[in-house]
Design a protein around this motif. Sequence first.
Motif, PDB file in Angstrom:
ATOM      1  N   TYR A  44       0.850  -1.187   0.000  1.00 57.37           N
ATOM      2  CA  TYR A  44       0.000   0.000   0.000  1.00 57.37           C
ATOM      3  C   TYR A  44       0.886   1.238   0.000  1.00 57.37           C
ATOM      4  CZ  TYR A  44       1.270   0.241   4.957  1.00 57.37           C
ATOM      5  OH  TYR A  44       1.973   0.325   6.136  1.00 57.37           O
ATOM      6  N   THR A  45       0.280   2.399  -0.183  1.00 56.29           N
ATOM      7  CA  THR A  45       1.006   3.654  -0.053  1.00 56.29           C
ATOM      8  C   THR A  45       0.476   4.386   1.168  1.00 56.29           C
ATOM      9  OG1 THR A  45      -0.552   4.859  -1.457  1.00 56.29           O
ATOM     10  CG2 THR A  45       1.353   3.860  -2.541  1.00 56.29           C
ATOM     11  N   GLU A  46       1.378   5.015   1.905  1.00 56.02           N
ATOM     12  CA  GLU A  46       0.941   5.764   3.082  1.00 56.02           C
ATOM     13  C   GLU A  46       0.086   6.965   2.676  1.00 56.02           C
ATOM     14  OE1 GLU A  46       3.929   5.172   6.779  1.00 56.02           O
ATOM     15  OE2 GLU A  46       4.664   6.472   5.165  1.00 56.02           O
ATOM     16  N   ASP A  47       0.404   7.545   1.554  1.00 54.39           N
ATOM     17  CA  ASP A  47      -0.359   8.683   1.040  1.00 54.39           C
ATOM     18  C   ASP A  47      -1.208   8.200  -0.132  1.00 54.39           C
ATOM     19  OD1 ASP A  47      -1.405  11.003   0.068  1.00 54.39           O
ATOM     20  OD2 ASP A  47       0.516  12.017  -0.240  1.00 54.39           O
ATOM     21  N   MET A  48      -2.504   8.028   0.097  1.00 57.79           N
ATOM     22  CA  MET A  48      -3.396   7.520  -0.949  1.00 57.79           C
ATOM     23  C   MET A  48      -3.756   8.587  -1.982  1.00 57.79           C
ATOM     24  SD  MET A  48      -4.284   4.260  -0.780  1.00 57.79           S
ATOM     25  CE  MET A  48      -3.696   2.959   0.341  1.00 57.79           C
ATOM     26  N   THR A  49      -3.238   9.799  -1.806  1.00 56.99           N
ATOM     27  CA  THR A  49      -3.492  10.847  -2.798  1.00 56.99           C
ATOM     28  C   THR A  49      -2.348  10.968  -3.791  1.00 56.99           C
ATOM     29  OG1 THR A  49      -2.484  12.603  -1.448  1.00 56.99           O
ATOM     30  CG2 THR A  49      -4.822  12.140  -1.095  1.00 56.99           C
TER      31      THR A  49
ATOM     32  N   PRO B 289       0.190  10.097  -6.668  1.00 55.90           N
ATOM     33  CA  PRO B 289       0.206   9.159  -7.802  1.00 55.90           C
ATOM     34  C   PRO B 289       1.439   8.269  -7.741  1.00 55.90           C
ATOM     35  CG  PRO B 289       0.863  11.352  -8.510  1.00 55.90           C
ATOM     36  CD  PRO B 289       0.421  11.497  -7.082  1.00 55.90           C
ATOM     37  N   LEU B 290       1.295   7.036  -8.228  1.00 56.40           N
ATOM     38  CA  LEU B 290       2.442   6.142  -8.304  1.00 56.40           C
ATOM     39  C   LEU B 290       3.338   6.576  -9.464  1.00 56.40           C
ATOM     40  CD1 LEU B 290       0.757   2.664  -7.789  1.00 56.40           C
ATOM     41  CD2 LEU B 290       2.031   4.001  -6.126  1.00 56.40           C
ATOM     42  N   PRO B 291       4.643   6.509  -9.303  1.00 58.31           N
ATOM     43  CA  PRO B 291       5.547   6.880 -10.406  1.00 58.31           C
ATOM     44  C   PRO B 291       5.247   6.040 -11.644  1.00 58.31           C
ATOM     45  CG  PRO B 291       6.768   6.603  -8.353  1.00 58.31           C
ATOM     46  CD  PRO B 291       5.382   6.109  -8.095  1.00 58.31           C
ATOM     47  N   GLU B 292       5.054   6.682 -12.775  1.00 59.64           N
ATOM     48  CA  GLU B 292       4.680   5.975 -14.009  1.00 59.64           C
ATOM     49  C   GLU B 292       5.722   4.935 -14.391  1.00 59.64           C
ATOM     50  OE1 GLU B 292       2.114   4.926 -16.855  1.00 59.64           O
ATOM     51  OE2 GLU B 292       1.750   6.552 -15.418  1.00 59.64           O
TER      52      GLU B 292
ATOM     53  N   ASN C 117     -10.454  10.199  -7.206  1.00 61.05           N
ATOM     54  CA  ASN C 117      -9.454   9.615  -6.312  1.00 61.05           C
ATOM     55  C   ASN C 117      -8.564   8.674  -7.105  1.00 61.05           C
ATOM     56  OD1 ASN C 117     -10.568   6.622  -5.730  1.00 61.05           O
ATOM     57  ND2 ASN C 117     -12.305   8.036  -5.782  1.00 61.05           N
ATOM     58  N   ARG C 118      -7.342   8.490  -6.629  1.00 56.00           N
ATOM     59  CA  ARG C 118      -6.373   7.668  -7.341  1.00 56.00           C
ATOM     60  C   ARG C 118      -6.809   6.217  -7.432  1.00 56.00           C
ATOM     61  NH1 ARG C 118      -1.346   6.252  -4.126  1.00 56.00           N
ATOM     62  NH2 ARG C 118      -2.494   4.308  -3.874  1.00 56.00           N
ATOM     63  N   ALA C 119      -7.448   5.702  -6.380  1.00 54.72           N
ATOM     64  CA  ALA C 119      -7.820   4.289  -6.346  1.00 54.72           C
ATOM     65  C   ALA C 119      -8.681   3.907  -7.541  1.00 54.72           C
ATOM     66  CB  ALA C 119      -8.542   3.964  -5.036  1.00 54.72           C
ATOM     67  N   MET C 120      -9.720   4.721  -7.823  1.00 57.11           N
ATOM     68  CA  MET C 120     -10.609   4.424  -8.942  1.00 57.11           C
ATOM     69  C   MET C 120     -10.041   4.918 -10.267  1.00 57.11           C
ATOM     70  SD  MET C 120     -13.251   2.623  -8.144  1.00 57.11           S
ATOM     71  CE  MET C 120     -13.873   2.733  -9.811  1.00 57.11           C
ATOM     72  N   ASP C 121      -9.464   6.116 -10.265  1.00 55.90           N
ATOM     73  CA  ASP C 121      -9.082   6.776 -11.510  1.00 55.90           C
ATOM     74  C   ASP C 121      -7.761   6.280 -12.087  1.00 55.90           C
ATOM     75  OD1 ASP C 121     -11.379   8.247 -11.124  1.00 55.90           O
ATOM     76  OD2 ASP C 121     -10.322   9.908 -10.154  1.00 55.90           O
ATOM     77  N   GLU C 122      -6.929   5.641 -11.238  1.00 54.32           N
ATOM     78  CA  GLU C 122      -5.638   5.146 -11.728  1.00 54.32           C
ATOM     79  C   GLU C 122      -5.454   3.660 -11.423  1.00 54.32           C
ATOM     80  OE1 GLU C 122      -2.316   7.579 -10.583  1.00 54.32           O
ATOM     81  OE2 GLU C 122      -3.461   9.426 -10.761  1.00 54.32           O
ATOM     82  N   ASP C 123      -5.524   3.308 -10.130  1.00 57.70           N
ATOM     83  CA  ASP C 123      -5.205   1.928  -9.736  1.00 57.70           C
ATOM     84  C   ASP C 123      -6.190   0.927 -10.331  1.00 57.70           C
ATOM     85  OD1 ASP C 123      -3.203   3.110  -8.291  1.00 57.70           O
ATOM     86  OD2 ASP C 123      -4.197   2.900  -6.352  1.00 57.70           O
TER      87      ASP C 123
END
Length: 544
Positions: A50-55, A57-60, A86-92
């Motif tokens: 997991y990431t501590e900061d859920m906001t 973005p993960l490095p591409e 949010n990153r969870a839906m929009d990216e992950d």
Amino acid sequence: MEHLKVRTRGNATPQGKLRVYFTCHPEDFARYFDEICESIFKTHDCAIYYTEDMTAPLPETYRDADLGQMNLFVMPVTFRLLTEPNRAMDEDYLYADEHHAAVLPIMMESGIEEFYKKRFGERQYLSPYSHDMTAISYEEKLKKYLSSVLFDDATAERVRKAFDAYIFLSYRKKDRHHANELMRLIHKNPLYRDVAIWYDEFLTPGENFNENIGKALEKSDLFALLVTPNLVNENNYVCDVEYPAARQSQKHILPVEMVQTDHEELGRKFEDIPPCVDAHREAELDAGVRRSLMDIALKPNENDPEHNYLIGLAYLEGIDVEINREYALELLTTAAERELPEAMEKLFDLYFEGTTVKLDYSQALKWAQRLADYYTQTLGEKHPQTLTALSNLAHTYGKLGNLEKALELKEKVYALRCEVLGEKHPQTLLALNNLAYTYGELGNHTKALELLEKVYALRLEVLGEKNPDTLLALHNLAYTYGELGNLEKARELYEKVYALRLEVLGEKHPQTLLALNNLAHTYAELGDHAIARELRKKLEISNY
């Protein structure tokens, strides 16, 4: 995975464990992370990243290298996850969906199903709080789902024994994305399909590192050194520890140049290093690997269904190879077509659950039917494995809307289990409950009620009134009375279920909260909205 944190059972090392990625709406992390980790660790010894900061973005650069190697994505689903950016839906989630990764949405709130469908479509979810007549609790469903995605240590050991050879892949951690690319380039040649690759998932500095690296190098047949300028532009662990250990162990060393590098500087830092091969020249790379593994019998295993099945699992789960789901499906299908029951069962699970492949009940039906036919012919219709296969076949017919065929098969399974196990056996009662469920789906709630009364009476006799299975049967009975319009009887039974679950499981257990929710709903249907509001307020307090 330097930018990812990891949680394991008992704070054990994550190396060698199957990988779960937890992602959520930032405001849901504190509320659900510990709870979901705990529920997973009850049955599976995996590593949860997991990431501590859920906001953030993960490095591409590392998206494929890290997320691409996850065995499962787990997401607690809430209204804000579904409706706010949010990153969870929009990216992950988009990444997981595009790459056909296994995704487990866990519905943490009720009343948001329509919003869920807009984002997740027909993807199945689990919920601690939803009522289900199939007599399997949320905990059991979670365990079953996880077992279909994350297999046990014994199976992993079978997989590892199936490989022909091992390559130890040494590289700088900042070159992780190149490491994944190199693994794919090596396995592009079918000759090396059955060659495993060890990398930093299994070897990291820390406790017992010298012992572990010694074992890995001893097992490996080739030391592949991933060459980029990062290998020579500063002091690093590969140069100081891994390369000298490989030379001391007298392993074949194959430097593979992924990015153009100063060869003179490489020679100064890595004593007696062999000439590099160019990773992007296919023939040159193949020849280098072949030379290094020439003493290894690279066996033609295409005609061995068990071998294909095990190597398919390796690519499906990323066990000592990169995850390659297309390759895995091809191998598993080859094994299943040759009537290996394990492979047929795996394909049924994948298509029925929609894990790592698109949900496809027609394909699930195909393999459920073939498996049922196989077991009927080889073991007989009364064998437990045959009856389980017939039950799966019935469930699949139900999912496809053929309820009459599902009913026919469930009647058969129940009759045979009565004959073989007796009417009080747990498997017989489960079959009876599932039969009642199908009668309910067909609109025959009176027949469903009759069968559920029998299930409850027998479980009460055998297990006692406080047993979770007995309480689940009582809950199903209350639900069916409600479907028949007998709301007073439903309320009476829900009151009893809630009181007993409160006593046995505690006020915050999902099954207790489910009973409380259904009780509140029944009071509302009876027109007693004041009590319904009080119960819902109690539910909200217990949920926090």
